[in-house]
Motif scaffolding. Structure first.
Motif, PDB file in Angstrom:
ATOM      1  N   GLY A  35       0.709  -1.257   0.032  1.00 55.96           N
ATOM      2  CA  GLY A  35       0.117  -0.114  -0.120  1.00 55.96           C
ATOM      3  C   GLY A  35       0.980   1.143   0.218  1.00 55.96           C
ATOM      4  N   VAL A  36       1.908   1.176   0.682  1.00 49.82           N
ATOM      5  CA  VAL A  36       2.593   2.411   1.056  1.00 49.82           C
ATOM      6  C   VAL A  36       3.415   2.667  -0.434  1.00 49.82           C
ATOM      7  CG1 VAL A  36       4.994   3.270   1.885  1.00 49.82           C
ATOM      8  CG2 VAL A  36       2.864   2.553   3.310  1.00 49.82           C
ATOM      9  N   GLY A  37       4.071   1.512  -0.984  1.00 47.51           N
ATOM     10  CA  GLY A  37       4.466   1.453  -2.144  1.00 47.51           C
ATOM     11  C   GLY A  37       3.939   2.116  -3.239  1.00 47.51           C
ATOM     12  N   MET A  38       2.483   1.864  -3.088  1.00 42.33           N
ATOM     13  CA  MET A  38       1.555   2.350  -4.239  1.00 42.33           C
ATOM     14  C   MET A  38       1.532   3.944  -4.099  1.00 42.33           C
ATOM     15  SD  MET A  38      -1.366  -0.172  -4.792  1.00 42.33           S
ATOM     16  CE  MET A  38      -2.126   0.381  -6.061  1.00 42.33           C
ATOM     17  N   GLY A  39       1.401   4.287  -2.771  1.00 40.78           N
ATOM     18  CA  GLY A  39       1.318   5.713  -2.518  1.00 40.78           C
ATOM     19  C   GLY A  39       2.643   6.344  -3.119  1.00 40.78           C
ATOM     20  N   ILE A  40       3.623   5.827  -2.944  1.00 35.19           N
ATOM     21  CA  ILE A  40       5.053   6.471  -3.329  1.00 35.19           C
ATOM     22  C   ILE A  40       4.871   6.698  -4.753  1.00 35.19           C
ATOM     23  CG2 ILE A  40       7.546   5.977  -3.423  1.00 35.19           C
ATOM     24  CD1 ILE A  40       7.130   5.057  -0.375  1.00 35.19           C
ATOM     25  N   MET A  41       4.572   5.513  -5.497  1.00 34.18           N
ATOM     26  CA  MET A  41       4.293   5.509  -7.045  1.00 34.18           C
ATOM     27  C   MET A  41       3.548   6.438  -7.419  1.00 34.18           C
ATOM     28  SD  MET A  41       6.235   2.765  -8.510  1.00 34.18           S
ATOM     29  CE  MET A  41       4.998   1.717  -9.503  1.00 34.18           C
ATOM     30  N   MET A  42       2.286   6.583  -6.621  1.00 34.86           N
ATOM     31  CA  MET A  42       1.313   7.647  -7.399  1.00 34.86           C
ATOM     32  C   MET A  42       1.831   9.041  -6.938  1.00 34.86           C
ATOM     33  SD  MET A  42      -2.333   6.575  -6.084  1.00 34.86           S
ATOM     34  CE  MET A  42      -2.167   6.680  -4.206  1.00 34.86           C
ATOM     35  N   GLY A  43       2.529   9.378  -5.952  1.00 38.09           N
ATOM     36  CA  GLY A  43       3.245  10.726  -5.668  1.00 38.09           C
ATOM     37  C   GLY A  43       4.352  10.802  -6.575  1.00 38.09           C
ATOM     38  N   ASP A  47       0.239  10.339 -10.700  1.00 42.29           N
ATOM     39  CA  ASP A  47      -1.065   9.714 -11.495  1.00 42.29           C
ATOM     40  C   ASP A  47      -1.515   9.018 -10.491  1.00 42.29           C
ATOM     41  OD1 ASP A  47      -2.832   8.086 -12.580  1.00 42.29           O
ATOM     42  OD2 ASP A  47      -1.405   7.271 -14.112  1.00 42.29           O
ATOM     43  N   PHE A  48      -2.933   9.543 -10.049  1.00 38.39           N
ATOM     44  CA  PHE A  48      -3.474   9.055  -8.848  1.00 38.39           C
ATOM     45  C   PHE A  48      -4.681   8.177  -9.152  1.00 38.39           C
ATOM     46  CE2 PHE A  48      -1.854  13.425  -7.894  1.00 38.39           C
ATOM     47  CZ  PHE A  48      -0.854  12.799  -6.958  1.00 38.39           C
ATOM     48  N   THR A  49      -4.610   7.641 -10.318  1.00 39.95           N
ATOM     49  CA  THR A  49      -5.562   6.683 -10.847  1.00 39.95           C
ATOM     50  C   THR A  49      -5.766   5.431  -9.758  1.00 39.95           C
ATOM     51  OG1 THR A  49      -4.876   7.044 -13.024  1.00 39.95           O
ATOM     52  CG2 THR A  49      -6.503   5.090 -12.793  1.00 39.95           C
ATOM     53  N   MET A  50      -4.762   5.014  -9.294  1.00 38.91           N
ATOM     54  CA  MET A  50      -4.850   3.713  -8.340  1.00 38.91           C
ATOM     55  C   MET A  50      -5.089   4.174  -6.700  1.00 38.91           C
ATOM     56  SD  MET A  50      -4.453   1.221  -9.930  1.00 38.91           S
ATOM     57  CE  MET A  50      -4.475   0.917 -11.695  1.00 38.91           C
ATOM     58  N   ARG A  51      -5.659   5.321  -6.638  1.00 37.85           N
ATOM     59  CA  ARG A  51      -5.970   5.906  -5.300  1.00 37.85           C
ATOM     60  C   ARG A  51      -6.750   5.043  -4.587  1.00 37.85           C
ATOM     61  NH1 ARG A  51      -7.908  11.725  -5.452  1.00 37.85           N
ATOM     62  NH2 ARG A  51      -9.779  10.792  -6.211  1.00 37.85           N
ATOM     63  N   PRO A  52      -7.864   4.412  -4.907  1.00 33.57           N
ATOM     64  CA  PRO A  52      -9.125   3.790  -4.339  1.00 33.57           C
ATOM     65  C   PRO A  52      -8.309   2.219  -4.013  1.00 33.57           C
ATOM     66  CG  PRO A  52      -9.875   4.216  -6.462  1.00 33.57           C
ATOM     67  CD  PRO A  52      -8.483   4.824  -6.558  1.00 33.57           C
ATOM     68  N   VAL A  53      -7.224   1.822  -4.819  1.00 32.93           N
ATOM     69  CA  VAL A  53      -6.671   0.619  -4.700  1.00 32.93           C
ATOM     70  C   VAL A  53      -5.699   0.708  -3.348  1.00 32.93           C
ATOM     71  CG1 VAL A  53      -5.374  -1.206  -5.692  1.00 32.93           C
ATOM     72  CG2 VAL A  53      -6.862  -0.130  -6.906  1.00 32.93           C
ATOM     73  N   VAL A  57      -5.954  -1.328   0.020  1.00 36.74           N
ATOM     74  CA  VAL A  57      -4.910  -2.159   0.481  1.00 36.74           C
ATOM     75  C   VAL A  57      -4.549  -1.675   1.705  1.00 36.74           C
ATOM     76  CG1 VAL A  57      -2.428  -2.803   0.208  1.00 36.74           C
ATOM     77  CG2 VAL A  57      -4.174  -2.984  -1.880  1.00 36.74           C
ATOM     78  N   ASN A  58      -4.514  -0.304   2.093  1.00 39.51           N
ATOM     79  CA  ASN A  58      -3.952   0.092   3.375  1.00 39.51           C
ATOM     80  C   ASN A  58      -4.963  -0.267   4.146  1.00 39.51           C
ATOM     81  OD1 ASN A  58      -1.406   0.927   3.033  1.00 39.51           O
ATOM     82  ND2 ASN A  58      -2.016   2.721   1.994  1.00 39.51           N
ATOM     83  N   LEU A  59      -6.216   0.097   3.981  1.00 38.38           N
ATOM     84  CA  LEU A  59      -7.188   0.024   5.223  1.00 38.38           C
ATOM     85  C   LEU A  59      -7.741  -1.101   5.550  1.00 38.38           C
ATOM     86  CD1 LEU A  59      -8.980   3.195   4.623  1.00 38.38           C
ATOM     87  CD2 LEU A  59      -7.596   2.949   6.512  1.00 38.38           C
ATOM     88  N   LEU A  60      -8.125  -1.929   4.447  1.00 38.32           N
ATOM     89  CA  LEU A  60      -8.414  -3.463   4.735  1.00 38.32           C
ATOM     90  C   LEU A  60      -7.212  -4.358   5.086  1.00 38.32           C
ATOM     91  CD1 LEU A  60     -11.114  -4.339   2.066  1.00 38.32           C
ATOM     92  CD2 LEU A  60     -11.497  -4.396   4.585  1.00 38.32           C
TER      93      LEU A  60
END
Ligand code: HEM
Length: 141
Positions: A35-43, A47-53, A57-60
């Motif tokens: 989840g954090v890896g995805m956050g860093i990639m988005m930042g 490209d914030f398309t994957m924001r809900p994913v 991943v982080n919350l569930l």
């Protein structure tokens, strides 16, 4: 030098907690890394398309599973119950499918919606198993 005994009342003993939550906590940390890896990639890509994913991943994956692991460690009668096993498999089968299918759907692949819907129903069933487990098997010591 001052030494403290493992049995000292002020020193938390590693045997105070049941190991039933360990697998939950280890999986939760894996989801946190993803989840954090995805956050860093988005930042980095802006490209914030994957924001809900990322959020699911982080919350569930991280928050909900780590909490379940801690609760099951403190209340091993709930952690080792049949409902806990049902919860475990529903949560850990549904989330990877849900994360990947949600990623496809937010990227525009509408044909994946039925897979996403099934995974979401399984995830919700896991939460219901968790809730039932808490109400039926959480016992004070
Ligand atoms: C180093 C760690 C993290 C980074 C770099 C990161 C990065 C991001 C980014 C870039 C966004 C999109 C912001 C926007 O669109 O304006 C976001 C949204 C979000 N993040 Fe994170 N995040 C991190 C950790 C976490 C954690 C640990 C959680 C939850 C436990 C979390 C939950 C969320 C939620 C709920 C959203 C909003 C999603 C939405 O609006 O659809 N994030 N994060």
């Amino acid at each position: 030098m001052q030494t403290t005994s493992a049995a000292s009342p002020v020193t938390p003993s590693t045997t105070s907690f049941s190991p039933v939550g360990v697998i939950w906590l280890k999986l939760a940390v894996i989801y946190l890394i993803i989840g954090v890896g995805m956050g860093i990639m988005m930042g980095a890509s802006e490209d914030f398309t994957m924001r809900p994913v990322h959020a699911h991943v982080n919350l569930l994956g991280w928050a909900t599973m780590a909490l379940a692991g801690l609760i099951y460690s403190v209340f091993p009668s709930a952690g080792s119950s049949k409902l806990a096993r049902v919860h475990f498999w529903l949560a850990n089968v549904s989330l990877p499918v849900m994360a990947v299918s949600l990623g496809f759907v937010v990227s525009g692949s509408r044909s994946v919606v039925p897979v996403l819907a099934i995974s979401e129903i399984l995830a919700a069933a896991g939460i219901i198993a968790f809730a039932a487990n808490i109400f039926l098997n959480l016992k004070g010591r």
